[in-house]
Write a protein that holds these residues in place. Structure first.
Motif, PDB file in Angstrom:
ATOM      1  N   ASN A  42     104.967  56.842  54.115  1.00  0.00           N
ATOM      2  CA  ASN A  42     105.925  56.979  55.202  1.00  0.00           C
ATOM      3  C   ASN A  42     106.833  55.757  55.316  1.00  0.00           C
ATOM      4  O   ASN A  42     108.006  55.888  55.667  1.00  0.00           O
ATOM      5  CB  ASN A  42     105.189  57.226  56.515  1.00  0.00           C
ATOM      6  N   VAL A  43     106.297  54.570  55.023  1.00  0.00           N
ATOM      7  CA  VAL A  43     107.139  53.370  55.013  1.00  0.00           C
ATOM      8  C   VAL A  43     108.174  53.483  53.903  1.00  0.00           C
ATOM      9  O   VAL A  43     109.366  53.207  54.110  1.00  0.00           O
ATOM     10  CB  VAL A  43     106.282  52.100  54.828  1.00  0.00           C
ATOM     11  N   GLU A  44     107.738  53.883  52.716  1.00  0.00           N
ATOM     12  CA  GLU A  44     108.661  54.048  51.586  1.00  0.00           C
ATOM     13  C   GLU A  44     109.739  55.070  51.906  1.00  0.00           C
ATOM     14  O   GLU A  44     110.920  54.871  51.593  1.00  0.00           O
ATOM     15  CB  GLU A  44     107.892  54.478  50.340  1.00  0.00           C
ATOM     16  N   LEU A  45     109.337  56.178  52.532  1.00  0.00           N
ATOM     17  CA  LEU A  45     110.293  57.239  52.863  1.00  0.00           C
ATOM     18  C   LEU A  45     111.348  56.717  53.825  1.00  0.00           C
ATOM     19  O   LEU A  45     112.553  56.979  53.660  1.00  0.00           O
ATOM     20  CB  LEU A  45     109.546  58.428  53.476  1.00  0.00           C
ATOM     21  N   THR A  46     110.918  55.966  54.823  1.00  0.00           N
ATOM     22  CA  THR A  46     111.862  55.423  55.810  1.00  0.00           C
ATOM     23  C   THR A  46     112.833  54.452  55.165  1.00  0.00           C
ATOM     24  O   THR A  46     114.046  54.519  55.389  1.00  0.00           O
ATOM     25  CB  THR A  46     111.090  54.720  56.941  1.00  0.00           C
ATOM     26  N   LEU A  47     112.321  53.524  54.357  1.00  0.00           N
ATOM     27  CA  LEU A  47     113.183  52.525  53.731  1.00  0.00           C
ATOM     28  C   LEU A  47     114.105  53.147  52.686  1.00  0.00           C
ATOM     29  O   LEU A  47     115.283  52.777  52.585  1.00  0.00           O
ATOM     30  CB  LEU A  47     112.335  51.430  53.099  1.00  0.00           C
ATOM     31  N   SER A  48     113.599  54.095  51.933  1.00  0.00           N
ATOM     32  CA  SER A  48     114.422  54.703  50.883  1.00  0.00           C
ATOM     33  C   SER A  48     115.585  55.492  51.464  1.00  0.00           C
ATOM     34  O   SER A  48     116.619  55.658  50.806  1.00  0.00           O
ATOM     35  CB  SER A  48     113.568  55.610  49.994  1.00  0.00           C
ATOM     36  N   SER A  49     115.452  55.953  52.707  1.00  0.00           N
ATOM     37  CA  SER A  49     116.558  56.683  53.333  1.00  0.00           C
ATOM     38  C   SER A  49     117.764  55.780  53.548  1.00  0.00           C
ATOM     39  O   SER A  49     118.881  56.261  53.735  1.00  0.00           O
ATOM     40  CB  SER A  49     116.111  57.294  54.665  1.00  0.00           C
ATOM     41  N   GLY A  50     117.541  54.469  53.502  1.00  0.00           N
ATOM     42  CA  GLY A  50     118.639  53.513  53.601  1.00  0.00           C
ATOM     43  C   GLY A  50     118.895  52.795  52.293  1.00  0.00           C
ATOM     44  O   GLY A  50     119.565  51.754  52.264  1.00  0.00           O
ATOM     45  N   GLY A  51     118.361  53.330  51.210  1.00  0.00           N
ATOM     46  CA  GLY A  51     118.577  52.741  49.902  1.00  0.00           C
ATOM     47  C   GLY A  51     117.771  51.489  49.639  1.00  0.00           C
ATOM     48  O   GLY A  51     118.075  50.722  48.721  1.00  0.00           O
ATOM     49  N   ALA A  52     116.727  51.251  50.442  1.00  0.00           N
ATOM     50  CA  ALA A  52     115.909  50.046  50.291  1.00  0.00           C
ATOM     51  C   ALA A  52     114.596  50.379  49.600  1.00  0.00           C
ATOM     52  O   ALA A  52     114.084  51.490  49.700  1.00  0.00           O
ATOM     53  CB  ALA A  52     115.641  49.418  51.659  1.00  0.00           C
ATOM     54  N   SER A  53     114.032  49.373  48.918  1.00  0.00           N
ATOM     55  CA  SER A  53     112.787  49.542  48.185  1.00  0.00           C
ATOM     56  C   SER A  53     111.637  48.899  48.937  1.00  0.00           C
ATOM     57  O   SER A  53     111.710  47.721  49.303  1.00  0.00           O
ATOM     58  CB  SER A  53     112.901  48.908  46.796  1.00  0.00           C
ATOM     59  N   ALA A  54     110.566  49.654  49.132  1.00  0.00           N
ATOM     60  CA  ALA A  54     109.401  49.111  49.823  1.00  0.00           C
ATOM     61  C   ALA A  54     108.787  47.963  49.037  1.00  0.00           C
ATOM     62  O   ALA A  54     108.270  47.001  49.603  1.00  0.00           O
ATOM     63  CB  ALA A  54     108.371  50.207  50.057  1.00  0.00           C
ATOM     64  N   GLY A  55     108.848  48.035  47.715  1.00  0.00           N
ATOM     65  CA  GLY A  55     108.307  46.967  46.898  1.00  0.00           C
ATOM     66  C   GLY A  55     109.065  45.669  47.049  1.00  0.00           C
ATOM     67  O   GLY A  55     108.497  44.580  46.883  1.00  0.00           O
ATOM     68  N   ALA A  56     110.345  45.766  47.384  1.00  0.00           N
ATOM     69  CA  ALA A  56     111.153  44.559  47.606  1.00  0.00           C
ATOM     70  C   ALA A  56     110.806  43.895  48.929  1.00  0.00           C
ATOM     71  O   ALA A  56     111.154  42.732  49.146  1.00  0.00           O
ATOM     72  CB  ALA A  56     112.636  44.906  47.570  1.00  0.00           C
ATOM     73  N   MET A  57     110.116  44.625  49.798  1.00  0.00           N
ATOM     74  CA  MET A  57     109.756  44.069  51.097  1.00  0.00           C
ATOM     75  C   MET A  57     108.502  43.216  50.987  1.00  0.00           C
ATOM     76  O   MET A  57     108.555  41.993  51.136  1.00  0.00           O
ATOM     77  CB  MET A  57     109.561  45.193  52.123  1.00  0.00           C
TER      78      MET A  57
END
Length: 307
Positions: free
Chosen positions: A182-197
């Motif tokens: 769910n974190v990945e889904l939220t971040l990817s909706s803005g073009g962001a990578s969870a792994g980069a966080m």
């Protein structure tokens, strides 16, 4: 509004206030240069009626205060000061309320692979000394966050012991290391990578920033967590008549309700006292967030910040 005025800085060689715009006699917009991110962040501030008051920081949602859905809300107004009655609710309460703007898809944390997203450093180290100096505060602090930043608010207290006396999560994700999808889904909706966080999803940094895995570090902090158990639309949402069931909001609310329950269960198992509220209705709306925030202040955070 009056023109932006220069203001004194507590740290002129590092983080410093670049200007203050007085919206009215109690509401300022304070611009702060963040050396950790090399940019200026604008912060809404509702000033306490007298000096020596505590400070309550309110984190924005995933959109950083802007309306990315095209609903016609002015930039910076899909925020605590734009969507809720901050001025009315806190008018008779002796507290400074501070809410930063910006930081879309940042989770308001420090990113391992994005220097422009170092919001934990900004919120916990750079901004508070400036607010304390400019508004002559008591030095006692609380912080609350909604949705994506609900867990972040609790994490700040985990990462910075002693800085906060009270924290609140309003329909937030409180077990991110076990909720990576769910974190990945939220971040990817803005073009962001969870792994980069926080690096590899579910890895050591994810656990370090997971409130549910660090409940013992919240002992002694007044903690409020809430979510709607049903995700159903209710009067608390303040949606227009005929709006409908709010399917997306209801789905998100049920996800965060499960996450909040996991945190509450782990706090209970560890013997760490918290205020845990399951709302009967609410579909991940500003109406729900505002109600939860006000309840957190009245029951938990306000009493903890009283000087």
């Amino acid at each position: 509004m009056v023109p932006t005025l220069p203001a004194a800085s507590a740290q002129p060689q590092g983080a410093h206030i670049t200007g203050i715009e007085h919206v009215n006699d109690r509401w300022d917009k304070v611009s702060v240069f963040s050396p950790s991110m090399n940019k200026v962040v604008v912060n809404d501030v509702f000033k306490a009626g007298k000096s020596g008051a505590p400070t309550f920081y309110l984190l924005p949602g995933i959109d950083g205060g802007d309306d990315m859905a095209g609903g016609g809300i002015a930039p910076g107004m899909k925020s605590w000061f734009g969507m809720t009655d901050i001025q009315g609710f806190f008018a008779d309460k002796n507290v400074n309320v501070v809410s930063p703007l910006g930081g879309q898809f940042s989770w308001y944390t420090n990113w391992v692979a994005d220097p422009s997203k170092q919001y934990q450093t900004y919120m916990t180290q750079e901004l508070p000394p400036l607010i304390d100096a400019e508004y002559d505060t008591s030095g006692r602090n609380g912080v609350g966050g909604l949705s994506s930043t609900g867990g972040t608010a609790l994490d700040y207290a985990v990462q910075m012991p002693g800085l906060y006396q009270g924290v609140g999560s309003y329909s937030g994700i409180l077990n991110p290391s076990d909720n990576v999808q769910n974190v990945e889904l939220t971040l990817s909706s803005g073009g962001a990578s969870a792994g980069a966080m926080w690096g590899p999803p579910g890895g050591p940094l994810w656990v370090a920033h997971d409130p549910s895995k660090n409940v013992e570090k919240l002992r002694g902090v007044a903690v409020y967590v809430a979510a709607s158990g049903s995700g159903n639309v209710g009067a608390v949402d303040r949606l227009p008549p005929g709006f409908g069931p709010n399917i997306t909001g209801g789905f998100i609310e049920r996800v965060v309700a499960d996450s909040t329950r996991v945190f509450a269960d782990r706090a209970n198992a560890a013997g760490v006292p918290i205020t845990y509220v399951v709302r009967p209705d609410g579909s991940h709306t500003w109406g729900l967030f505002e109600s939860e925030m006000q309840e957190s202040w009245n029951t938990t955070i306000g009493p903890a910040l009283a000087s």
